[in-house]
Scaffold this active site. Structure first.
Site, PDB file in Angstrom:
ATOM      1  N   ASP A 141       0.817  -1.225   0.000  1.00 49.50           N
ATOM      2  CA  ASP A 141       0.000   0.000   0.000  1.00 49.50           C
ATOM      3  C   ASP A 141       0.847   1.271   0.000  1.00 49.50           C
ATOM      4  OD1 ASP A 141      -2.333  -1.461  -0.015  1.00 49.50           O
ATOM      5  OD2 ASP A 141      -2.455  -1.539   2.162  1.00 49.50           O
ATOM      6  N   MET A 187      -5.349  -2.494  -5.964  1.00 53.46           N
ATOM      7  CA  MET A 187      -5.498  -2.499  -4.508  1.00 53.46           C
ATOM      8  C   MET A 187      -5.214  -1.102  -3.953  1.00 53.46           C
ATOM      9  SD  MET A 187      -3.966  -6.159  -3.174  1.00 53.46           S
ATOM     10  CE  MET A 187      -5.080  -7.554  -2.942  1.00 53.46           C
TER      11      MET A 187
END
Lengths: 418, 418
Positions: A141, A187
């Site tokens: 992330d 994502m």
């Protein structure tokens, strides 16, 4: 030769290179003749006293470990609460550390794991137990504070950019009589770093991806559909990259809107790419395809970034160095040198500056129209996907990935009913 | 030095290596000093007289073309009907071929394209126009008759096997506290070749993928869910690979069942992986993730199979040889030598044995329980994903893919209103 045991554990979603960090930890510790145990399934294994003796693995196996995706010792999605709320678990943890003479605890994960490592450090101090806790960064992330980037992100970013480029070539070839719009789901629940990395797939106003949807910008359906229509009219097709976490202006996740009932009345799961594809098809009448790469984007070791692999190894080696130097409650972070060419090194940062913080995409990285990246974003992102990390393939055409023996350490405590 | 022009066109879904075939065609023709035109967007460009002069591309560009996925001249999803039903289009096609002195027509595609090439051959004979038509095989579906395998399939199969292996390592690491079931959706509407190739990801009863759903077997939900439950109980997690085309015993596609209405009443698109994931979550209460790789699986040139790349080039070179030898209405097919080690060569086969036929997965390739592949399938599939096809990456971390100039040839006919 330092006395005591080093305990290493993996936490949170795994990456293409977290095992490279693990291999670097083990290799650096071996060089210092320090015994390394690994917790099975992260902090859960430490609580259950499910520990793995890494000395059972040969040096050759550890070298293969460095090129194997996933988390070889098991990871977990468990967040311990505060010291007061979760006192029993923290005390159990301390008992396990004590029973195995653990003097150094390395927790390899993201924000939550940095928080756990920090709390374990605080607990040990409270109880006067000599322990050095190190957070080791890892997250696709890329949302950790302080560090310039996060090991794992560069490889996921490279997968994203390359895959979007390849799919765009596919769609460009077929658009005249077939698919005109393609939606790629990246994502990133809260931060659009991976979606932004798709922007590296091409340059110039008409190069794919044509539209990127960031969680940092409110999703406006009318604006989005108008933009798709305009791109198809101009370019002939449109490649869309959407962060899984995009929201409406009122804060609701768009992906949740995709959930509903199927033809049999079964509850359906959401998903941003299928939702957007459905809207494009229904509202614009264009043929559309979509992809949800899901775990492919974080486990594609075959397409890892060379820069990312080096950094994943460097933080592992530095973590051992910091641990043995007693630099408690720190994390080895990646620092970027000023200007070009890209240079980086590793430096220690206090865990309390990192724990539970989340670094979003800066506004300066998002194009004024909200649908693309800026040159500043490109300057930041590009070095992170640079370089390859080739790995040997076996005769059967599959990369040579390794499975560890994961020999269990004999327990020294009664079983835990936590 | 043969006189006349060779017309090459790409048809149907593109692959990671169809441009390698194109590059081989151009290279072989140049060696024989034959001029090569390419139709823009397949047969559509031939009808519209949208032709590309490949001589405008340098040899260096053609070498880069061989490593670029997608279809560099554009492809199409258009099937001509019978000669009597589509007479006007066939006659227009013949007029275009005649206007550009085309003596050799190479159509690079699957079943439908073989049929088109055959019909163009028949038409030319009817009109006494001297033309040699060659079908050049290409399809990730691997469903062409006669040929042992199809260029494009081996690379998609390698992507499938490697991706399933990588995702399985990811899920294995997380299953203790997170995702326990993972569903991978493989292309293959009628034939389970790509789903079967996922079986190469592992060996042994507990290695992923644990369950493969083939379109050649009726989908039985109760049996499937019971099998998932049993695997999770035994292994701790379950990797499922599902062909997009699986059907119920009554012939309905399961993916269509996934379509429905979303929370706003919008019509939703189907999809087998999200459907199965929803059933697993709702019926078994297990945490599930799923992936729909979609075009990633057919455009991932970065993970192409070495065997596949060689075969894609070989059929291109052979097609030119057959064309110049006047071997009308044939296709260069891949023949496999008997036994091990794997050996192959190229031989001509008549197009009428291939056109409109579809080769399904043999029953002997599907395990008795219907959920896996047999050793015979493994022996067939494994050589096809063997070997790598490394490609140079640019400084910016993206593979060096090329865009052609695609210089248009001056039209010689009035515009077509077809």
């Amino acid at each position: 030769m330092p006395t005591g045991t080093l305990l290493y554990a993996q936490s949170g979603g795994v990456t293409a290179v977290i095992n490279a960090t693990a291999a670097a930890v083990i290799t650096a510790a071996r060089a210092r003749r320090v015994k390394v145990l690994a917790a099975r399934n992260g902090i859960v294994g430490a609580l259950r006293e499910e520990l793995i003796d890494t000395s059972a693995e040969s040096s050759a196996t550890i070298r293969l470990l460095a090129q194997t995706p996933g988390g070889a010792f098991g990871s977990c999605r468990v967040k311990l609460k505060s010291l007061s709320e979760d006192r029993a678990r923290y005390e159990r943890l301390l008992a396990v550390l004590r029973a195995h003479e653990v003097r150094w605890f390395l927790y390899n994960g993201g924000n939550d794991s940095a928080d756990t490592a920090l709390k374990v450090s605080q607990l040990a101090r409270q109880y006067g137990y000599p322990l050095t806790c190190i957070g080791v960064p890892k997250t696709i992330d890329n949302d950790l504070a302080v560090t310039d980037c996060c090991p794992g992100f560069g490889s996921a970013a490279k997968f994203t950019a390359v895959s979007v480029r390849e799919c765009a070539l596919d769609v460009a070839a077929m658009a005249d009589t077939s698919t005109k719009v393609f939606v790629y789901e990246a994502m990133g629940r809260n931060a659009g770093w991976l979606a932004a990395s798709a922007g590296l797939a091409g340059r110039g106003p008409d190069a794919a991806p044509h539209l990127i949807l960031f969680p940092e910008r409110a999703y406006d359906e009318a604006s989005f559909l108008a933009a798709v229509k305009a791109v198809v009219a101009r370019v002939g097709y449109c490649i869309v990259v959407a962060s899984e976490g995009i929201r409406y202006a009122d804060g609701r996740h768009v992906a949740d809107a995709g959930a509903g009932k199927d033809a049999f009345g079964h509850t359906q799961l959401g998903g941003i790419s299928s939702y957007l594809a459905g809207r494009v098809k229904n509202e614009l009448g264009l043929k559309v395809h979509w992809t949800l790469p899901d775990y492919l984007q974080r486990s594609a070791r075959h397409l890892a970034s060379g820069t990312d692999l080096e950094q994943a190894q460097a933080v592992g080696a530095a973590a051992v160095e910091y641990a043995l130097a007693g630099m408690d409650a720190t994390m080895p972070v990646i620092r970027r040198g000023r200007g070009a060419p890209y240079r980086w090194d590793i430096a220690p940062a206090p865990l309390d500056k990192i724990a539970n913080k989340e670094k979003k995409l800066p506004a300066s990285f998002i194009r004024a129209d909200g649908y693309g990246i800026t040159p500043a974003a490109r300057r930041y992102l590009e070095p992170l996907i640079r370089g390859e990390a080739p790995l040997p393939y076996r005769r059967d055409g599959i990369p040579h990935y390794v499975a560890l023996k994961n020999v269990a350490v004999t327990t020294r405590l009664p079983a835990w009913e936590g």
